[in-house]
Design an enzyme around this catalytic site. Structure first.
Site, mmCIF file in Angstrom:
data_model
loop_
_atom_site.group_PDB
_atom_site.id
_atom_site.type_symbol
_atom_site.label_atom_id
_atom_site.label_comp_id
_atom_site.label_asym_id
_atom_site.label_seq_id
_atom_site.Cartn_x
_atom_site.Cartn_y
_atom_site.Cartn_z
ATOM 1 N N LYS A 151 56.433 -27.557 -51.376
ATOM 2 C CA LYS A 151 56.162 -26.879 -51.863
ATOM 3 C C LYS A 151 56.864 -26.737 -53.157
ATOM 4 C CE LYS A 151 53.571 -25.155 -49.276
ATOM 5 N NZ LYS A 151 52.732 -26.101 -47.867
ATOM 6 N N TRP B 258 51.848 -17.852 -39.494
ATOM 7 C CA TRP B 258 51.030 -19.785 -40.337
ATOM 8 C C TRP B 258 50.219 -19.753 -39.055
ATOM 9 C CZ3 TRP B 258 52.831 -25.349 -39.542
ATOM 10 C CH2 TRP B 258 52.119 -25.489 -40.642
#
Length: 396
Positions: free
Chosen positions: A243, A127
């Site tokens: 999420k 990431w």
């Protein structure tokens, strides 16, 4: 004061969002920004979340401080969700933090206090924010092999060989599930081997758990994290509720540490809380109270799990539809990996030239490394997207 400063580089994702917003084409497709989207292209408020918020607003009596570690009920519920009964809780401590990013930052600050200038080994690729957070925390960064561009799978033998060369002074950052940006994930058998390697070398596992429940389900997605923590004496976890609860703007995460024993856990936690106090003092409560309310109520939890399952199954379905559409048009299995990957992302392996062409010619937006957000695929335009991908590849 400020005359010596030069302009910092802009964030590529934010720049991509700006380009997409300025694009006037009605046919444009946003596959870049990492948020879940439903069939209408909207990031929805989950019904379980809305019900929890209504309950909170009805029952809340005060806005007073909760303390440096944040919402204790939230912390306990998150530990139940993430760890279940896999470890002795007397060795574990948790502090609420502002999002998964804040959790990573707090824990990297803790690493630098414990071992100044330690090296954090991240997957290649990882990431985009992992490296800046580590470097800004005073740590060094190195990479270990992970993604095989030719197969779009995991280079597991090379990864394991690299892990086996590490030592007690090293930190290994692992994606707990749903690898970002690749979508290529470890099997349970591979997690077992990673855990055995960490036991052999004494390297510290640091797990980024940002997508629990987005891959194959809560229990399957938690396997790697639980296996690691049940095997090693020390570990760190950065948890995010962005999420799986759809709480992106609420910025709710958790910094979790496991030490060798309860006394060491208390000492280490005192340093963690000291870091928090010197930064943002205390975390905001709203998102944490939403998650606590859901996880502690049987009916709300069942509703949340059902919603999460629907989101997960929709992404799996979109993966298969895109993979099938490309295979039908190309008579090739080159993109079957899209169906095999899990989570929100897949790394397509397109050239930067192809990525730019897709943006200019088709209004298809993705990050420069060709990472796509599967949840951003419009279901009624899968065929158009497959055609655009194949045209861009042929042109390159």
């Amino acid at each position: 004061m400020f005359e010596s400063l030069t302009k910092a580089p802009g964030d590529k994702i934010l720049a991509l969002m700006g380009e997409y917003a300025a694009d006037q084409r009605s046919t444009k497709i946003d596959l870049g920004v990492g948020v879940y989207k439903d069939e209408k292209g909207v990031t929805p408020v989950m019904t379980s979340v809305r019900k929890a918020e209504e309950r909170i607003l009805s029952n809340e009596k005060t806005k007073t401080y909760l303390g440096i570690a944040g919402n204790k009920g939230y912390g306990s519920a998150v530990l139940d969700l993430v760890l279940a009964d896999s470890v002795d809780r007397s060795r574990v401590r948790i502090a609420q933090a502002p999002g998964g990013t804040g959790s990573l930052w707090v824990l990297m600050q803790l690493i630098n206090r414990a071992r100044p200038g330690a090296t954090v080994h991240v997957s290649d690729p990882t990431w985009a924010n992992h490296n800046p957070i580590a470097l800004n925390s005073g740590l060094k960064v190195a990479t270990y092999p992970y993604f095989e561009p030719a197969t779009r799978g995991v280079k597991f033998e090379q990864m394991l060989a690299a892990l086996d060369k590490m030592g007690p002074g090293d930190v290994v950052l692992l994606h707990g599930c749903c690898h970002n940006p690749t979508g290529a994930n470890l099997t349970n058998a591979q997690w077992d081997q990673v855990a055995a390697s960490l036991v052999r070398t004494g390297a510290l596992p640091f797990i980024d758990l940002a997508y629990l429940g987005f891959g194959d389900g809560i229990e399957p997605d938690a396997y790697g994290t639980r296996k690691i923590l049940s095997s090693v004496p020390e570990a760190l976890i950065a948890f995010s509720g962005s999420k799986n609860f759809g709480l992106y703007r609420e910025r709710v995460g958790a910094a979790i540490l496991m030490a060798r024993d309860a006394d060491e856990a208390d000492v280490t936690n005192s340093q963690l809380l000291n870091i928090i106090r010197g930064a943002y003092s205390q975390p905001p409560d709203h998102g944490a109270e939403i998650i606590r309310t859901i996880l502690e109520d049987a009916s709300l939890r069942a509703e949340w799990e059902s919603e999460l399952e629907s989101m997960r199954n929709r992404m799996i379905s979109l993966r298969k539809k895109l993979s099938d559409a490309i295979r039908e048009r190309s008579n090739s299995t080159d993109f079957d990996f899209v169906a095999d990957h899990r989570g929100m992302f897949s790394l397509l392996g397109l050239s930067n030239d192809a990525v730019e062409h897709l943006k200019a010619a088709n209004g298809v937006y993705m990050t420069g490394d060709s990472r796509i957000n599967v949840a951003g695929i419009p279901e009624d335009r899968v065929g158009d997207l497959a055609d655009a991908f194949l045209a861009a590849i042929a042109r390159a």
